[in-house]
Write a protein that holds these residues in place. Sequence first.
Motif, PDB file in Angstrom:
ATOM      1  N   VAL A   1      -4.400  28.902  28.208  1.00 28.88           N
ATOM      2  CA  VAL A   1      -5.430  29.744  27.590  1.00 28.88           C
ATOM      3  C   VAL A   1      -6.095  30.568  28.682  1.00 28.88           C
ATOM      4  O   VAL A   1      -6.580  30.017  29.672  1.00 28.88           O
ATOM      5  N   PHE A   2      -6.106  31.893  28.507  1.00 34.16           N
ATOM      6  CA  PHE A   2      -6.877  32.792  29.365  1.00 34.16           C
ATOM      7  C   PHE A   2      -8.150  33.163  28.622  1.00 34.16           C
ATOM      8  O   PHE A   2      -8.091  33.652  27.489  1.00 34.16           O
ATOM      9  N   ASN A   3      -9.306  32.932  29.237  1.00 33.67           N
ATOM     10  CA  ASN A   3     -10.572  33.406  28.673  1.00 33.67           C
ATOM     11  C   ASN A   3     -10.959  34.692  29.403  1.00 33.67           C
ATOM     12  O   ASN A   3     -11.255  34.665  30.601  1.00 33.67           O
ATOM     13  N   VAL A   4     -10.934  35.806  28.696  1.00 37.96           N
ATOM     14  CA  VAL A   4     -11.227  37.108  29.284  1.00 37.96           C
ATOM     15  C   VAL A   4     -12.590  37.564  28.787  1.00 37.96           C
ATOM     16  O   VAL A   4     -12.771  37.810  27.589  1.00 37.96           O
ATOM     17  N   GLU A   5     -13.552  37.645  29.691  1.00 42.29           N
ATOM     18  CA  GLU A   5     -14.907  38.036  29.328  1.00 42.29           C
ATOM     19  C   GLU A   5     -15.158  39.468  29.762  1.00 42.29           C
ATOM     20  O   GLU A   5     -15.193  39.774  30.942  1.00 42.29           O
ATOM     21  N   ARG A   6     -15.284  40.350  28.766  1.00 43.39           N
ATOM     22  CA  ARG A   6     -15.536  41.770  29.003  1.00 43.39           C
ATOM     23  C   ARG A   6     -14.571  42.369  30.010  1.00 43.39           C
ATOM     24  O   ARG A   6     -14.958  43.096  30.931  1.00 43.39           O
ATOM     25  N   GLY A   7     -13.323  42.024  29.857  1.00 49.71           N
ATOM     26  CA  GLY A   7     -12.289  42.621  30.685  1.00 49.71           C
ATOM     27  C   GLY A   7     -11.968  41.882  31.958  1.00 49.71           C
ATOM     28  O   GLY A   7     -11.026  42.235  32.650  1.00 49.71           O
ATOM     29  N   THR A   8     -12.717  40.823  32.289  1.00 47.23           N
ATOM     30  CA  THR A   8     -12.470  40.078  33.518  1.00 47.23           C
ATOM     31  C   THR A   8     -11.994  38.664  33.185  1.00 47.23           C
ATOM     32  O   THR A   8     -12.610  37.977  32.379  1.00 47.23           O
ATOM     33  N   LEU A   9     -10.905  38.266  33.799  1.00 45.49           N
ATOM     34  CA  LEU A   9     -10.399  36.911  33.596  1.00 45.49           C
ATOM     35  C   LEU A   9     -11.396  35.925  34.186  1.00 45.49           C
ATOM     36  O   LEU A   9     -11.558  35.828  35.391  1.00 45.49           O
ATOM     37  N   ALA A  10     -12.083  35.201  33.298  1.00 51.86           N
ATOM     38  CA  ALA A  10     -13.146  34.302  33.742  1.00 51.86           C
ATOM     39  C   ALA A  10     -12.666  32.875  33.920  1.00 51.86           C
ATOM     40  O   ALA A  10     -13.241  32.113  34.695  1.00 51.86           O
ATOM     41  N   ASN A  11     -11.609  32.478  33.203  1.00 54.77           N
ATOM     42  CA  ASN A  11     -11.199  31.081  33.251  1.00 54.77           C
ATOM     43  C   ASN A  11      -9.776  30.945  32.729  1.00 54.77           C
ATOM     44  O   ASN A  11      -9.301  31.760  31.938  1.00 54.77           O
ATOM     45  N   LYS A  12      -9.089  29.925  33.203  1.00 59.87           N
ATOM     46  CA  LYS A  12      -7.756  29.589  32.702  1.00 59.87           C
ATOM     47  C   LYS A  12      -7.716  28.091  32.473  1.00 59.87           C
ATOM     48  O   LYS A  12      -8.153  27.316  33.318  1.00 59.87           O
TER      49      LYS A  12
END
Length: 517
Positions: free
Chosen positions: A256-267
């Motif tokens: 799972v990639f969590n993308v916050e406002r265009g920036t990869l925040a967490n994997k």
Amino acid sequence: MIDTAGLPENPGCYLYSDADGRIIYVGKAKNLKKRVSSYFTKKDHDPKTRSLVAHIASVDFVVTGTETEAFLLENTLIKKHQPKYNIDLKDAKRYAWIELTREEFPRLVIARRATDDGTFFGPFVSAAERDRVLAVAKKVFHLRTCKKLPKRPCLRRHMQSCSAPCTGKVSPAEYDENVKKAALLLKGKSTELLDELRHEMAERASREEYERALVLRNEINAIGHLADRQHVERRREYDQDVIAYQVTDGKAYLTVFNVERGTLANKEEFTFEAGEDILEEFLVQYYSDREPPNELILGHETDPALAGFLSEKKGRQVEIVVPQRGEKRQLLDLARKNLEIAFFRDTLKSAELGAALGLPHPPAVIECFDISHLSGTAMVGSMVQFRDGRPDKSGYRRFKIKTVEGIDDFASIAEVVKRRYTRLIDEHAPFPDLVIIDGGKGQLSAAQESLAALGASAQPVIAIAKREEEIYTPHNALPLRLDKKSIALRYVHEIRDEAHRFAITYNRLLRKKKVIT
């Protein structure tokens, strides 16, 4: 077999229980009768589902008005009963967080898990990225690092990297303003923060407060540089989750990639027993205790009711996208690539090397030879074996050179290759999928002659030269040059370096014994 004749053809949830009355599985269905019947009529279930069916003693059901309601009810029932055969979501590994402590003058520290004691940001997949963000936040916003406020300023104050609340020269309100800015940076909202700082810098400059404007300019440059180094950066005003998964040998592997406002925040990475409808079941459980994003990017279509379930959880529309091209497809491909590297790196190395060399299939077993000596003394040969991408030390062999006088790497390679594969022939043991020789064209030719003399001229063999890192193959006059960053060449380097280490270790051992004697 369970009697399914009395089941309704409505949407809802079904609950399987074992002989002791324990609920062992909860599922949802658009048509309860068809879904439950399929468990007992299909013949090609995966191992996990076959085990489930073997333990089903009874079935209960709850009818719902819509499929979305079925999703919501399934989520509630799974959390309540914790059934054995529903997937158990355990994160494959833990990552560190950054904690903003709850103190009069808060600090930023690294934390291994999130608690209720402070404000937490992350988790961070990359330790290097975490440390870089932490260092910038501390330096730019002059936050303290000491556990207890000292009685006098420390070195960080003199280096102008701490506002030194211990001296009383910074008010709690001013310090708190810097804390809020640091929190924006840690949340990934660097665009908002930069806009705020630029506006303040312009105001300070208009009031001729040039010293403060210069400080703000330096902060803007540092934050802008940090934002440029983010792994994935795209302009978006909403959050996205990107999910890729693969089922292999009865196991499901998921990223799972969590993308916050265009920036990869967490994997996050998960692995669990594979079953039917694993993606939908995963999504229901994954978002049961967290807010869904505005957009969910998946590799294939799902039940339309899933979007309704997620929208119900979020309180607003959640869009599920299955991209075929463009930016979102690139994000999905990136997630898949990370999935391969995280869970299938070893098999990927063999596949990449086989493709680069044009072999008919990936080389699962590879043997590599090297020669070591010190000015012609203690001449030895080594052979290391890699199996499925990893060293297999039970297959390592070392050789004292017996038939060669002086320094002759070509003849030494010929000897150890002949001895090794004569032994395999005598033992009726299989040859490796690939032989690697540490050396150039001459060493390769020597190895080929030995193999040909044994009737094994078809054996795949290559040589790698140290200076230019070129790969020599039997049927090409010119060497093969692979991309230095490619997985294939790195794998060859890994094998060659291990053979070199093993040879040197044996050479030193013989010289040590000689000195003792």
